[in-house]
Design a protein around this motif. Structure first.
Motif, short mmCIF file in Angstrom:
data_model
loop_
_atom_site.label_atom_id
_atom_site.label_comp_id
_atom_site.label_asym_id
_atom_site.label_seq_id
_atom_site.Cartn_x
_atom_site.Cartn_y
_atom_site.Cartn_z
N GLY A 1 0.73 -1.09 -0.01
CA GLY A 1 -0.03 0.00 -0.06
C GLY A 1 0.75 1.28 -0.01
O GLY A 1 0.65 2.37 -0.59
N GLU A 2 1.67 1.29 0.74
CA GLU A 2 2.81 2.49 0.95
C GLU A 2 4.15 2.32 0.12
O GLU A 2 4.84 3.21 -0.05
CB GLU A 2 3.10 2.79 2.48
CG GLU A 2 1.74 3.09 3.19
CD GLU A 2 1.30 4.55 2.75
OE1 GLU A 2 1.91 5.10 2.09
OE2 GLU A 2 -0.02 4.53 3.05
N GLY A 3 4.31 1.11 -0.36
CA GLY A 3 5.82 1.00 -1.30
C GLY A 3 7.07 1.00 -0.48
O GLY A 3 7.85 1.74 -0.79
N CYS A 4 6.68 0.48 0.80
CA CYS A 4 8.04 0.70 1.65
C CYS A 4 8.97 -0.19 0.97
O CYS A 4 8.95 -1.41 0.64
CB CYS A 4 7.77 0.46 3.15
SG CYS A 4 6.61 1.49 4.11
N ASP A 5 10.46 0.39 1.33
CA ASP A 5 11.37 -0.31 0.72
C ASP A 5 12.17 -1.36 1.92
O ASP A 5 12.66 -2.51 1.76
CB ASP A 5 12.65 0.44 0.25
CG ASP A 5 12.29 1.20 -0.88
OD1 ASP A 5 12.06 0.72 -1.99
OD2 ASP A 5 12.16 2.49 -0.87
N PHE A 6 12.03 -0.74 3.14
CA PHE A 6 12.57 -1.30 4.37
C PHE A 6 11.50 -1.07 5.41
O PHE A 6 10.90 -0.01 5.57
CB PHE A 6 13.77 -0.93 4.80
CG PHE A 6 14.92 -1.44 4.19
CD1 PHE A 6 15.64 -2.74 4.58
CD2 PHE A 6 15.45 -0.89 2.77
CE1 PHE A 6 16.73 -3.08 3.86
CE2 PHE A 6 16.50 -1.41 2.27
CZ PHE A 6 17.24 -2.43 2.79
N ILE A 7 11.29 -2.20 6.17
CA ILE A 7 10.20 -2.15 7.37
C ILE A 7 11.03 -2.61 8.74
O ILE A 7 11.57 -3.66 8.56
CB ILE A 7 9.01 -3.03 7.29
CG1 ILE A 7 8.29 -2.56 6.17
CG2 ILE A 7 8.21 -2.92 8.36
CD1 ILE A 7 6.97 -3.66 5.67
N ILE A 8 11.09 -2.01 9.75
CA ILE A 8 11.51 -2.34 10.90
C ILE A 8 10.42 -2.46 11.86
O ILE A 8 9.50 -1.90 12.02
CB ILE A 8 12.45 -0.96 11.54
CG1 ILE A 8 13.37 -0.53 10.67
CG2 ILE A 8 12.96 -1.17 12.90
CD1 ILE A 8 14.03 0.74 10.87
N LEU A 9 10.78 -3.63 12.57
CA LEU A 9 9.84 -4.26 13.81
C LEU A 9 10.59 -4.30 15.07
O LEU A 9 11.66 -4.97 15.06
CB LEU A 9 9.37 -5.82 13.66
CG LEU A 9 8.68 -6.47 14.50
CD1 LEU A 9 7.15 -5.51 14.74
CD2 LEU A 9 8.22 -7.74 13.97
N ASP A 10 10.46 -3.41 15.95
CA ASP A 10 10.72 -3.41 17.32
C ASP A 10 10.00 -3.58 18.26
O ASP A 10 9.16 -2.86 18.83
CB ASP A 10 11.65 -1.93 17.43
CG ASP A 10 12.40 -1.69 18.60
OD1 ASP A 10 12.63 -2.70 19.43
OD2 ASP A 10 12.69 -0.66 18.89
N HIS A 11 9.77 -4.67 19.12
CA HIS A 11 10.66 -5.77 18.82
C HIS A 11 9.71 -7.10 18.72
O HIS A 11 8.55 -6.95 19.12
CB HIS A 11 11.74 -5.92 19.88
CG HIS A 11 10.90 -6.12 21.27
ND1 HIS A 11 10.55 -7.20 21.93
CD2 HIS A 11 10.76 -5.03 22.43
CE1 HIS A 11 10.18 -7.01 22.77
NE2 HIS A 11 10.20 -5.77 23.14
N LEU A 12 10.16 -8.26 18.18
CA LEU A 12 9.50 -9.46 18.00
C LEU A 12 8.74 -9.90 19.23
O LEU A 12 7.49 -10.34 19.15
CB LEU A 12 10.25 -10.47 17.47
CG LEU A 12 9.68 -11.80 16.91
CD1 LEU A 12 8.56 -11.45 15.83
CD2 LEU A 12 10.51 -12.65 16.29
N SER A 13 9.46 -10.00 20.47
CA SER A 13 9.01 -10.71 21.42
C SER A 13 7.61 -10.01 22.02
O SER A 13 6.56 -10.55 22.49
CB SER A 13 9.89 -10.74 22.64
OG SER A 13 10.98 -11.61 22.26
N LEU A 14 7.55 -8.50 21.89
CA LEU A 14 6.51 -7.73 22.38
C LEU A 14 5.10 -8.06 21.60
O LEU A 14 4.07 -7.67 21.89
CB LEU A 14 6.76 -6.31 22.34
CG LEU A 14 5.94 -5.35 22.82
CD1 LEU A 14 5.87 -5.67 24.61
CD2 LEU A 14 6.30 -4.04 23.04
N VAL A 15 5.41 -8.69 20.30
CA VAL A 15 4.20 -9.11 19.53
C VAL A 15 3.44 -9.88 20.25
O VAL A 15 2.06 -9.99 20.34
CB VAL A 15 4.68 -9.58 18.11
CG1 VAL A 15 3.42 -10.34 17.35
CG2 VAL A 15 5.37 -8.53 17.35
N PHE A 16 4.07 -11.02 21.09
CA PHE A 16 3.40 -12.03 21.76
C PHE A 16 2.99 -11.90 23.24
O PHE A 16 2.28 -12.55 24.02
CB PHE A 16 4.24 -13.23 21.67
CG PHE A 16 4.82 -13.74 20.32
CD1 PHE A 16 3.90 -13.85 19.27
CD2 PHE A 16 5.89 -13.44 19.97
CE1 PHE A 16 4.26 -13.90 18.02
CE2 PHE A 16 6.53 -13.65 18.66
CZ PHE A 16 5.60 -13.84 17.55
N SER A 17 3.77 -10.74 23.78
CA SER A 17 3.44 -10.63 25.19
C SER A 17 2.21 -10.19 25.43
O SER A 17 1.48 -9.17 24.75
CB SER A 17 4.50 -9.52 25.80
OG SER A 17 4.12 -8.09 25.00
#
Length: 493
Positions: free
Chosen positions: A409-425
């Motif tokens: 949708g936005e045409g991002c070249d790089f995506i930063i995910l900070d941080h993975l463990s917090l996705v599941f907490s």
């Protein structure tokens, strides 16, 4: 309205050795006579009784015993010879006024015994008579010996007759083995008769050439395995090939059927040297020379993991890299920071642009004048930068939904995910390892599929007896917190 007044012996049935009971010929009040078994009739033309009329008005042909006494014969409109129809025990019903075929009766067998008939009222209305429920044989299986070199499975009964005729005409001394799916293009009967199917050295599949038929062919091929081959022709099916006079094309397709190749499997010869010589996409250099020397820069389509001990500066590093990719390379960035407000993330980029510590800028915004704020904002944030205004955990499917939007949708070249463990907490699960496995598999596949570069921040495990990472403890890949998938699926760590 005429009525039935009695019955008598049918001369045609009697001459053929049938009608031993002497009651096949139906007698009507207007003087007409009709045999619903062989379709013999007597009377004036205007009083002739049709088989359809008899069945509709008087309820005849209601069980398979009556169907068994119907004749076989030529299917003129489909160019199928009488001996082929008879071989497969197909029965025909005629209109006595003009002699045209009005119905086909295809035998449905169980363990070789006819228990029902599939009725086709021309042109294409279907019904059944008898017991057609449960497991049945493939159509034609009862007249096809088990075992042999090639078995051809087609999509329907007419296709079975047509394919058999084309093959036996070409090779009269080698009767072919041809069967069809008895319940439309549904593979259930193949599963039910897999021992019969697997008794042949090769299994050729020739279902309709439309999307449904080709999908069915692929499903059957998956079920059978390496001995399966798929036949393809210019017409929709075997019946149409016969009618179109394309028997030679069908024979050629039969002997040149291709083995099924699962999607994604590629023979080495199909990969050209020119494709192999195509240069790998260059990496985008970071501001860290040592890192560039080790990994050659950050590449789109790859997943890079950033890790360190708690409080060392993983989030700061991710912002520094995101800033450099945006400011120096002019790339479009997506930044999902789950443990800080979006204002802090954006201020982090602006602070770096002005070489001011983030905590100082957030405490004293006036360290920058309005023009400096505006310049950095327009340069970094107003276009080409996308964040996520959310704090804390979220389901993996929601995370992937955000990733896909940022990429497509936005045409991002790089995506930063900070941080993975917090996705599941905070989620109702006590198996963090399994959840990280799932997430990493989806993230790695997404990076390759979308061509977006991913930078994922992950934590390290705290192991008793080992020097703390905050105090200079040596880090290894096995220290990544949660799952071996972190080291296995990351392009760079």
């Amino acid at each position: 309205m005429r009525t039935i007044i009695g019955d008598s012996t049918c001369p045609k049935c009697r001459n053929n050795g049938r009608d031993k009971s002497g009651n096949h010929l139906i007698l009507f009040s207007d003087g007409s006579k009709y045999c619903n078994r062989c379709h013999y009739s007597e009377g004036k033309k205007e009083n002739m009784v049709t088989s359809c009329e008899v069945q509709k008005e008087y309820g005849f042909i209601t069980d398979i015993k009556e169907v068994n006494e119907l004749p076989s014969g030529i299917m003129e409109d489909r160019k199928i010879r009488a001996e082929i129809v008879e071989k497969f025990n197909v029965k025909l019903e005629y209109d006595p006024t003009n002699g045209s075929v009005v119905k086909h009766y295809y035998p449905i067998t169980k363990n070789g015994v006819t228990t029902a008939y599939k009725v086709r009222e021309l042109p294409k209305t279907f019904a059944s008579i008898g017991d057609a429920k449960g497991k049945t044989d493939l159509f034609g299986q009862s007249v096809t010996p088990k075992g042999g070199k090639k078995l051809l499975i087609v999509g329907g009964e007419l296709d079975c007759l047509a394919a058999y005729q084309m093959l036996i005409t070409k090779y009269p001394n080698f009767p072919p083995s041809v069967v069809s799916l008895p319940k439309g293009e549904n593979i259930t009967a193949v599963k039910d008769n897999i021992d019969f199917v697997n008794s042949f050295q090769e299994v050729l599949i020739y279902t309709d050439m439309d999307t449904v038929g080709r999908t069915t062919a692929d499903s059957i091929a998956k079920l059978i395995g390496v001995k399966a081959k798929v036949v393809s022709t210019s017409e929709k099916d075997a019946s149409d090939m016969l009618v179109a006079g394309k028997s030679a094309e069908f024979i050629n397709a039969f002997f040149n059927a291709e083995g099924r190749k699962p999607e994604g499997i590629v023979a080495g010869k199909d990969i050209s040297i020119e494709r192999l010589k195509k240069a790998t996409q260059h990496g985008f250099k970071t501001q860290y020379t040592a890192l560039n020397n080790m990994i050659g820069g950050l590449r789109k389509g790859e997943l890079t993991t950033l890790t360190a001990g708690s409080g060392i500066g993983k989030s700061t590093l991710s912002r520094e890299i995101g800033y450099y990719l945006r400011a120096v390379h002019g790339l479009t960035i997506g930044h999902i920071a789950l443990e800080e407000k979006i204002e802090k993330t954006i201020n982090g980029y602006i602070a770096i642009d002005n070489n001011i510590p983030l905590n100082k800028l957030m405490e004293y915004p006036t360290l920058l004048n309005d023009l400096q704020w505006e310049n950095s904002y327009n340069k970094l944030i107003a276009t080409g930068w996308n964040g996520f205004d959310h704090f804390g955990s979220m389901p993996v499917e929601d995370m992937m939904d955000k990733m896909r939007y940022l990429a497509y949708g936005e045409g991002c070249d790089f995506i930063i995910l900070d941080h993975l463990s917090l996705v599941f907490s905070g989620q109702d699960s006590d198996n963090e390892r399994k959840m990280i496995d799932l997430a990493m598999t989806q993230l790695a596949a997404f990076a390759v599929e979308s061509g977006v570069g991913l930078l994922v921040v992950v934590h390290l495990s705290r192991k008793p007896g080992k020097t703390s990472f905050n105090e200079g403890g040596q880090i290894s890949l096995t220290d990544l917190r949660g799952s071996a998938a972190l080291e296995q699926l990351s392009f760079n760590v």
